[in-house]
Design a protein around this motif. Structure first.
Motif, PDB file in Angstrom:
ATOM      1  N   LEU A 134       0.960  -1.143  -0.032  1.00 34.22           N
ATOM      2  CA  LEU A 134      -0.001   0.100  -0.012  1.00 34.22           C
ATOM      3  C   LEU A 134       0.873   1.340   0.039  1.00 34.22           C
ATOM      4  O   LEU A 134       1.893   1.493   0.911  1.00 34.22           O
ATOM      5  CB  LEU A 134      -1.041  -0.067   1.268  1.00 34.22           C
ATOM      6  N   TYR A 153     -11.004   6.246  -4.778  1.00 35.64           N
ATOM      7  CA  TYR A 153     -11.283   5.197  -3.443  1.00 35.64           C
ATOM      8  C   TYR A 153     -11.602   3.790  -4.085  1.00 35.64           C
ATOM      9  O   TYR A 153     -11.238   2.913  -3.028  1.00 35.64           O
ATOM     10  CB  TYR A 153     -12.192   5.797  -2.510  1.00 35.64           C
ATOM     11  N   ARG A 156      -8.228   2.122  -4.389  1.00 32.46           N
ATOM     12  CA  ARG A 156      -7.447   1.780  -3.213  1.00 32.46           C
ATOM     13  C   ARG A 156      -8.319   0.841  -2.448  1.00 32.46           C
ATOM     14  O   ARG A 156      -7.733  -0.031  -1.803  1.00 32.46           O
ATOM     15  CB  ARG A 156      -7.569   3.258  -2.623  1.00 32.46           C
ATOM     16  N   TRP A 208      -7.014  -2.407  -3.942  1.00 29.18           N
ATOM     17  CA  TRP A 208      -5.590  -2.819  -3.343  1.00 29.18           C
ATOM     18  C   TRP A 208      -5.853  -3.570  -1.961  1.00 29.18           C
ATOM     19  O   TRP A 208      -4.955  -4.406  -1.989  1.00 29.18           O
ATOM     20  CB  TRP A 208      -5.160  -1.366  -3.093  1.00 29.18           C
ATOM     21  N   ASP A 242      -6.188   1.290   6.151  1.00 35.27           N
ATOM     22  CA  ASP A 242      -6.524   0.118   5.769  1.00 35.27           C
ATOM     23  C   ASP A 242      -6.520  -0.987   6.851  1.00 35.27           C
ATOM     24  O   ASP A 242      -6.775  -0.172   8.397  1.00 35.27           O
ATOM     25  CB  ASP A 242      -5.014  -0.476   5.170  1.00 35.27           C
TER      26      ASP A 242
END
Length: 233
Positions: A20, A55, A58, A61, A93
């Protein structure tokens, strides 16, 4: 004498080795994206599709990311330290929890959660969001947004964080740039309470001179080593 009450602040550098990206510095996300466009309420009002795309990327991810040795070491410290350990993270996260940490404070919110700007309901969320997404609570569409703290918004649980800093014996900052407030001011708060302060980072942060003890290197190496030193009888 071993510290009784420990407060740990973690930033993007902790999760970098989990795949990340960090935000600042060479190769950070803010080199590629304008934070004013994707990380502010005004940016969302101007172009919600662009913000949702950022987003959603992300969030995808996260499906590939796993906690690393540094996350596991901090979870071990929580389990085995005889006193109090509070983890405060700037990261959105879920890797602290995936490693076994029980209740980290996500002061900047959580990416795996969605917030309805109409009714303020928050829900766990792992799929994409869009303007067509209905709120599961109130049924309204067009109001769902990532449940994260954008620039210009108030970080979460600040009263609880400052209360912990005021009574801690040890403050440890891990993987942070030292440029984003209020988190960048936590070291001064801890110092004022008489706590020992430690920076664990890849490179010296903007506030490195404020720390009494410093260790630099990869988080997966220096964090486990530091935790083991704390847990020694």
């Amino acid at each position: 004498m071993a510290p009784e009450r420990i407060v740990i602040l973690t930033g993007a550098g902790l999760s970098a080795e989990s795949g990340l990206g960090t935000f600042r510095g060479k190769g950070g996300l803010w080199d590629e994206y304008d934070l004013e466009e994707v990380a502010t309420p005004e940016g969302f009002a101007r172009n919600p599709v662009k913000v949702h795309d950022f987003y959603n990327m992300r969030r995808r991810w996260l499906r590939e990311a796993c906690p690393n040795a540094a996350h596991f070491a901090l979870a071990k410290l929580e389990r085995e330290h005889s006193g109090e350990v509070l983890i405060v993270t700037q990261n959105i996260d879920p890797l602290h929890e995936a490693a076994g940490s029980k209740a980290p404070i996500h002061m900047h919110g959580e990416l795996a959660s969605a917030l309805c700007a109409y009714c303020c309901a928050s829900r766990p969320w792992t799929e994409d969001l869009s303007l067509a997404t209905d709120c599961p609570a109130c049924g309204e569409s067009g109001y769902m947004r990532p449940d994260v703290v954008w620039f210009g918004e108030m970080p979460r649980e600040m009263e609880r964080i400052y209360a912990a800093l005021a009574k801690c014996d040890l403050f440890v900052s891990i993987g942070t740039s030292g440029t984003v407030y209020p988190a960048a001011g936590f070291v001064a708060e801890a110092q004022g309470a008489g706590a020992h302060t430690v920076e664990l980072n890849l490179d010296p942060s903007e506030g490195a001179s404020l720390f009494a003890e410093k260790h630099y290197g990869a988080a997966t190496e220096i964090v486990p080593a530091f935790v083991e030193s704390l847990l020694k009888p």
